[in-house]
Design a protein around this motif. Structure first.
Motif, PDB file in Angstrom:
ATOM      1  N   ARG A 108       0.946  -1.332   0.338  1.00 10.39           N
ATOM      2  CA  ARG A 108       0.053   0.015   0.116  1.00 10.39           C
ATOM      3  C   ARG A 108       0.772   1.870  -0.056  1.00 10.39           C
ATOM      4  O   ARG A 108       1.773   1.551   0.759  1.00 10.39           O
ATOM      5  CB  ARG A 108      -0.943   0.031   1.168  1.00 10.39           C
ATOM      6  N   GLY A 111       2.179   5.129  -0.343  1.00  8.56           N
ATOM      7  CA  GLY A 111       1.055   6.904  -0.925  1.00  8.56           C
ATOM      8  C   GLY A 111       2.104   7.364  -1.082  1.00  8.56           C
ATOM      9  O   GLY A 111       3.789   7.528  -0.985  1.00  8.56           O
ATOM     10  N   CYS A 117      -1.813   2.238  -4.460  1.00  6.87           N
ATOM     11  CA  CYS A 117      -1.331   3.198  -4.195  1.00  6.87           C
ATOM     12  C   CYS A 117      -3.174   3.744  -3.637  1.00  6.87           C
ATOM     13  O   CYS A 117      -4.022   4.171  -3.831  1.00  6.87           O
ATOM     14  CB  CYS A 117      -1.522   4.459  -5.439  1.00  6.87           C
ATOM     15  N   VAL A 129       0.288  11.086   5.152  1.00  4.65           N
ATOM     16  CA  VAL A 129       0.404  10.133   5.278  1.00  4.65           C
ATOM     17  C   VAL A 129       1.408   8.807   5.554  1.00  4.65           C
ATOM     18  O   VAL A 129       1.186   7.864   6.468  1.00  4.65           O
ATOM     19  CB  VAL A 129       1.556   9.860   3.516  1.00  4.65           C
ATOM     20  N   ASP A 132      -0.039   7.252   8.891  1.00  2.83           N
ATOM     21  CA  ASP A 132      -1.177   6.638   8.562  1.00  2.83           C
ATOM     22  C   ASP A 132      -0.318   5.537   8.822  1.00  2.83           C
ATOM     23  O   ASP A 132       0.258   4.742   8.219  1.00  2.83           O
ATOM     24  CB  ASP A 132      -1.929   6.029   7.368  1.00  2.83           C
ATOM     25  N   ILE A 179      -0.494   2.688   5.943  1.00  6.67           N
ATOM     26  CA  ILE A 179       0.880   2.809   4.440  1.00  6.67           C
ATOM     27  C   ILE A 179       2.036   1.978   4.690  1.00  6.67           C
ATOM     28  O   ILE A 179       2.396   2.224   5.163  1.00  6.67           O
ATOM     29  CB  ILE A 179       1.147   4.434   4.731  1.00  6.67           C
ATOM     30  N   ASP A 180       1.641   0.928   3.576  1.00  5.58           N
ATOM     31  CA  ASP A 180       3.655   0.713   4.144  1.00  5.58           C
ATOM     32  C   ASP A 180       4.907   1.005   3.054  1.00  5.58           C
ATOM     33  O   ASP A 180       5.965   0.932   3.234  1.00  5.58           O
ATOM     34  CB  ASP A 180       3.555  -1.307   2.855  1.00  5.58           C
ATOM     35  N   ILE A 221       6.555   5.127   0.549  1.00  7.69           N
ATOM     36  CA  ILE A 221       5.846   6.158  -0.197  1.00  7.69           C
ATOM     37  C   ILE A 221       6.430   6.193  -1.626  1.00  7.69           C
ATOM     38  O   ILE A 221       7.737   5.577  -1.528  1.00  7.69           O
ATOM     39  CB  ILE A 221       6.028   7.386   1.146  1.00  7.69           C
ATOM     40  N   LYS A 253       8.205   2.899   7.022  1.00  8.71           N
ATOM     41  CA  LYS A 253       8.093   3.541   5.299  1.00  8.71           C
ATOM     42  C   LYS A 253       9.239   3.182   4.781  1.00  8.71           C
ATOM     43  O   LYS A 253       9.449   3.385   4.905  1.00  8.71           O
ATOM     44  CB  LYS A 253       7.934   4.472   5.599  1.00  8.71           C
TER      45      LYS A 253
END
Lengths: 338, 338, 338, 338
Positions: C6, C8, C32, C62, C65, C68-69, C71, C92
């Protein structure tokens, strides 16, 4: 228009997944909601890969589904006419792989059914959407090379299909050179006469199937221009797809497409890698573009770029070519009525 | 052998000076001692340029001169047979521009005269000596592309000759495509059948001369291979001379030759200068090499590389091509006997 | 692994949408879920086009969050280091556009932060994933051209950026030639010394910005090989991106890529259309492939193909190049420490 | 003018026979009446081949012969200055192989001697007369590519000379790159500064001779343009001689020349034969043209196309290049005075 065009794909064989990929990733205004194949496992595999929510084992289920706007017809050629008649009656728009049929009667019936139902039908002559051939067409239309006088197409597959493929395919003229007959019309206009010759030079098994693995044809165009086509079922170096036109002001010619632009100068020769191997590598853009344009034609109610008539003419040419071989004489297209 | 081969050139027109230049500068074992032309001024101009010591206004004076070993025959085609008969009888070796004659009977008589006299005759199919076409031949002979299966020749002149040239020339098949018929045999072996088609697309005046300015032919070779040739009297970008062969192991193709290897990337396109304009620019090497090999064949008593039989076969093909156009059917070479 | 990675995206400017497209259509194992930009409208436009469900106006939202894995960092260069520190701490994985920073201290801090957090960071030197340059690398690695001895890169943009872009960009060496410095390392290994020269030949405005629009550099590699790079901010015919290496056994060179393989022989020249205009047209495949490989590296816990160290070395080279220009002498990379 | 220019050739080594062939076959207004070499057998062999009537074993005999109008100077470089002084005094026009000398003092003395005697001297930078490089020059002069901004020359020999050749030759900059320095001036105008780098990558024996087998140079032109040159003593695939210029309106680049235009598509790659192997195959036309133009300059009392000053400038550049390597800094040509 905000609603997406909802597609059902009929046939999960070789070309079905290509269209599934276009609908999944490259046609924002379309979605594929079902795929059908009597080989359910094949349909399921395609569905899984392209996130198609429904899988069925019959065309009927798709055609009768009121939630479907359009079908992509990738089943065997001999099933096309029946499905087209049914689908047209059901009000579905139809994207049909080439050829619509090997029989002119069936093609005519299909065209009539589509017209009667007021739906759109586009035929899958994908090469018309290739950037090389579109560029050639543009040159012809714009007058960049003047009046086209001489024409030559080279079209060669990297390896022959299995012998069992040959008889159902209708033979080299209906199965393979038909693309070049279409390209001839696309670039040069209508053809009036064909003389063809075939040979078995790659695999003697072709003779037993009453087919050829190598063939050439000579065309006379309505414009007065003349030209030649050559086909082979085997080019060891990959897919060989080129066209050349000599016009009154110049020449235009296409080269094959390569996966890279690297040149190596070695100790014995200067070399590049081979060109793309076959149609899947060579024509991904054109497969996507033809379907995108079909979606646009339906959603915006515009003419389809490859019509039923466009599907009929190359079949006439293929039948004339075969008749020419059999009777050892040039055959005028006007002689072919069925 | 220390003595130089002594040549007389007959004909100071378009091609005579080309051979004069070879004898003057590029054939150390030969010398040109006389040039003849009924247009004495033309002969004198060539003689002055290439230091040829003698000028005469008749072929007879050259042929009867015991100091002459060989003649280069560049007079109009319809004079060839008579001169060959005379020259052979006089013991002269003969280098004859193509075609020896448009008449098979005359060719046969010429071949017989040469054989009877024990002199050598070589025919001027110069393209066989071009580095591109020799390289293709080498590839075919060495098996580099496997068995040749498909063949295509492009041969286009930059501009048409004057209309008055056409009738004496024998028409596009005997005058122009004859080079390609020879090349077909040179690269692919004997031909069994020809189907041809002609069109008038460049200049309507060709029709009044019962000739074509654009023509295509389809060949069946004794090997089973098939192929096509296309000719045009007008390619705006220069002399277009290419051949392509598809074999069981690969393809070989030639490109045109350019006067430089410069590429310009401009604001609208990426471009090069045009290819060589016509045969004088394109084939100087091959004109020199054919005469050098004739000199060598005579001095070392070896076979000539282009024989009387080689001059006959393409005329048969040209006659078959014309018959094919007239009768709208493929014509087997065996049908052509005179 | 069945769960999708996932993402961002931070930054909806020029390159953000390119990565959004990859995640939407060409990376089946990724999705995304959010895009952030202080220009919310820009983010919303990208989100709408690629069906990204969430839009925010800050990077923080982001990064914090937990859903989220990873960016994709496409914000201005001067924000990279701060975001990397924050994102690494938040666990991340980071795909960061090049350059990570113009400051070696910031790059070092970023690398340290990433290592401390045990997350992966890949840097966006996309050209490494282009089929041409991958093919060259393969030739070097396989020994196809022997030992690489001489190296030349051409890298030219179709038109200069606005003058306001120049100062923040760090100048031609840090902004433009940095890609070529990376390519030099990718193909030839480590560099030991740089000598560079710059000129203002395209737009005098560059001088006022203390920058150059044209530059060349000479490199000495650790292997002993030597080579040159040339850059221009303006090539009228499109994006000019080529590399050539001479090795002990041969030469390898790449040509530009074109949108078609059509050649027109006209009345004045033989021409093709121009090559691709700029990086969006030239490198779509490589942009997709770099992100696909990042996804794979994270999901399968493999090394990323372009590391933090790979992001540092070209910055050192760019700083050395500028120092070389300023001090008019070759500069060893060992001299550059901050 | 009806009288032929009477030449004596001094030196029957590698390049002497090339000029003998031009005088024999390709320069109608010139004739070679004597050839001199201390190796009398070598001179006799050349004389026999090109019908040169006289052979002597000393330059003096030629220079003092009142029947000789001009000399072609092909002796070792260290003999040039002495012979030029003598020949000029004797009123002979001089065609001198490059370089006139490795010493600026000797060059200056030679130029002064020629001027004092009122004879013409042309220097053998033959590449200026190659159709590719002439075409590039024409593009620059005509504005076809706008203002030239970036320049790159590739110049690579197929194999290194014997090590014994190196020291007398003056090293890679004076012996090999000197051609490229001349080409740089020919195409781009005067050079102001050179930075060079050398490496021993082909044969370790070069190091023992204080020479390099691989070298690059960076040039700043008086116009503001910048550029690079690379040289290698070994390119396995043949003679590699190319130039590329980026101008404000476009790019011009030359490719190597090949003996044929044949492309083979095989089972593993698409390939051509190698380019011409070395200067004898690559530059026959330019060797002929330079001497033809010298003959014309003398007979018609026109300026020679490559002057004494043209022979001096590249030597200055070569000395600057070597100084740049030795002192690891860019060197302005103004620093080089002897």
């Amino acid at each position: 228009m905000s609603r997406k065009l909802r597609f059902g794909i009929l046939g999960a064989g070789r070309i079905g997944p290509v269209h599934a990929e276009t609908l999944a990733y490259r046609a924002p205004q379309a979605e594929c909601v079902v795929i059908a194949d009597i080989n359910l496992a094949a349909a399921e595999a395609v569905a899984a890969r392209y996130s198609i929510p429904n899988v069925v084992d019959s065309a009927t289920a798709v055609i009768d589904d009121p939630g479907i706007d359009a079908i992509v017809l990738c089943t065997p050629t001999n099933t096309h006419a029946g499905i087209i008649a049914h689908a047209a009656q059901a009000g579905k728009h139809i994207f049909c792989e080439k050829p619509v049929s090997q029989s002119l009667a069936e093609i005519d019936a299909s065209i009539a059914a589509v017209e009667a139902a007021g739906v759109k039908m586009q035929v899958g002559f994908n090469r018309r959407f290739d950037s090389n051939f579109m560029r050639v067409r543009k040159a012809v239309e714009s007058g960049e090379i003047g009046t086209p006088n001489l024409f030559h197409i080279v079209s060669r597959d990297p390896f022959p299909p299995p012998l069992s493929y040959l008889r159902p395919s209708g033979g080299i003229f209906l199965d393979m050179m038909i693309h070049d007959f279409d390209m001839a019309r696309f670039l040069m206009g209508e053809v009036e006469e064909v003389f063809a010759s075939g040979a078995v030079l790659v695999d003697p098994g072709f003779a037993a199937e009453d087919d050829f693995d190598t063939a050439i044809a000579m065309l006379k165009f309505a414009s007065g221009a003349i030209g030649t086509i050559d086909n082979s079922r085997k080019s060891t170096f990959g897919y060989d797809q080129r066209v050349e036109i000599l016009g009154s002001k110049g020449k235009i010619a296409t080269e094959n497409r390569y996966s890279n632009e690297v040149v190596v100068s070695g100790e014995k020769c200067v070399y590049t890698d081979l060109p793309h191997n076959f149609f899947m590598q060579r024509y991904p853009e054109s497969f996507a573009l033809e379907l995108q344009m079909f979606v646009e034609a339906v959603l915006e109610d515009k003419p389809v770029p490859v019509t039923g008539a466009d599907s009929r003419a190359p079949v006439v040419m293929a039948l004339a070519a075969r008749k020419s071989v059999d009777e050892r004489r040039p055959v005028r297209l006007a002689e072919i009525s069925s």
